[in-house]
Write a protein that holds these residues in place. Structure first.
Motif, mmCIF file in Angstrom:
data_model
loop_
_atom_site.group_PDB
_atom_site.id
_atom_site.type_symbol
_atom_site.label_atom_id
_atom_site.label_comp_id
_atom_site.label_asym_id
_atom_site.label_seq_id
_atom_site.Cartn_x
_atom_site.Cartn_y
_atom_site.Cartn_z
ATOM 1 N N VAL A 71 -28.395 -86.793 46.957
ATOM 2 C CA VAL A 71 -27.615 -86.561 48.174
ATOM 3 C C VAL A 71 -28.011 -87.548 49.274
ATOM 4 O O VAL A 71 -27.166 -88.020 50.029
ATOM 5 C CB VAL A 71 -27.765 -85.091 48.641
ATOM 6 C CG1 VAL A 71 -27.162 -84.879 50.017
ATOM 7 C CG2 VAL A 71 -27.121 -84.149 47.633
ATOM 8 N N GLU A 75 -24.958 -94.676 50.819
ATOM 9 C CA GLU A 75 -23.544 -94.543 50.450
ATOM 10 C C GLU A 75 -23.109 -95.623 49.470
ATOM 11 O O GLU A 75 -22.227 -95.404 48.648
ATOM 12 C CB GLU A 75 -22.664 -94.591 51.699
ATOM 13 C CG GLU A 75 -22.689 -93.324 52.503
ATOM 14 C CD GLU A 75 -21.714 -93.358 53.666
ATOM 15 O OE1 GLU A 75 -20.621 -93.959 53.521
ATOM 16 O OE2 GLU A 75 -22.047 -92.780 54.707
ATOM 17 N N ARG A 136 -21.620 -85.969 46.813
ATOM 18 C CA ARG A 136 -21.498 -87.353 47.309
ATOM 19 C C ARG A 136 -20.062 -87.852 47.191
ATOM 20 O O ARG A 136 -19.777 -88.993 47.534
ATOM 21 C CB ARG A 136 -22.408 -88.287 46.502
ATOM 22 C CG ARG A 136 -23.875 -88.136 46.778
ATOM 23 C CD ARG A 136 -24.700 -89.085 45.925
ATOM 24 N NE ARG A 136 -24.310 -90.478 46.019
ATOM 25 C CZ ARG A 136 -24.711 -91.321 46.957
ATOM 26 N NH1 ARG A 136 -25.516 -90.908 47.909
ATOM 27 N NH2 ARG A 136 -24.321 -92.578 46.946
#
Length: 187
Positions: A71, A75, A136
């Motif tokens: 998590v 990104e 995600r």
């Protein structure tokens, strides 16, 4: 008895593994484990639900480490990179316990009920990993496939690590197993 001394949980784990290796899992009793650790049965049950859980007590920490790492991955990380980071994050807690891990696997391999519990543990790891990937934003079936591949990497690296005394670190074997997976799936 030194029941209030620090390290009771670790002493119970060591005593249980010693007895399981010496006498077999089925023959060892909670009373014997507690006695060998210099503790009471009551103390044993404060730490473990039953004698089986001595072998599987670290599962929640393992899952938490994996989920939090996935998590929290950048990104820009691909699903496999996030899972690789999670596997690497777990390796440190194993590295100091190589001999205990080897003994644990010996006990599990000798008992079909414990083998089944180990498989359930790995299935829980795959499920938690897939859930973390979905958090995600990773879609299915990519989340589940990546999670299952991550568990396979973990399992292969772990088996190699406990089978090679004094060999590569668990972290190195995770990287190596990931490299083999990537090579096998390269187009």
């Amino acid at each position: 008895m030194g029941r209030w001394e620090p390290g009771a949980r670790e002493r119970l784990e060591r005593a249980a593994l010693e007895l399981y290796v010496e006498r077999g899992y089925e023959q060892a009793t909670v009373a014997e484990i507690a006695s060998r650790a210099g503790l009471t049965e009551r103390t044993f049950f404060r730490h473990f639900a039953d004698k089986r859980e001595v072998l599987f007590s670290g599962q929640s920490e393992l899952l938490e480490t994996c989920v939090n790492t996935i998590v929290g991955a950048p990104e820009s990380a691909t699903p496999l990179e996030a899972v690789a980071a999670a596997l690497q994050a777990t390796s440190a807690r194993f590295e100091q316990r190589r001999e205990l891990s080897r003994q644990r696997q010996t006990v599990i391999a000798a008992h079909s009920g414990l083998q089944e519990r180990e498989l359930l543990k790995l299935a829980s790891l795959a499920s938690a990993t897939a859930d973390a990937l979905r958090r995600r934003g990773v879609a299915e079936p990519t989340a589940s496939l990546t999670a299952e591949a991550g568990v396979a990497v973990f399992k292969v690296a772990f088996e190699r690590w406990i089978g090679e005394p004094g060999g590569q670190t668990f972290s190195e074997l995770i990287r190596d197993s990931l490299d083999h997976l990537k090579a096998a799936t390269a187009g």
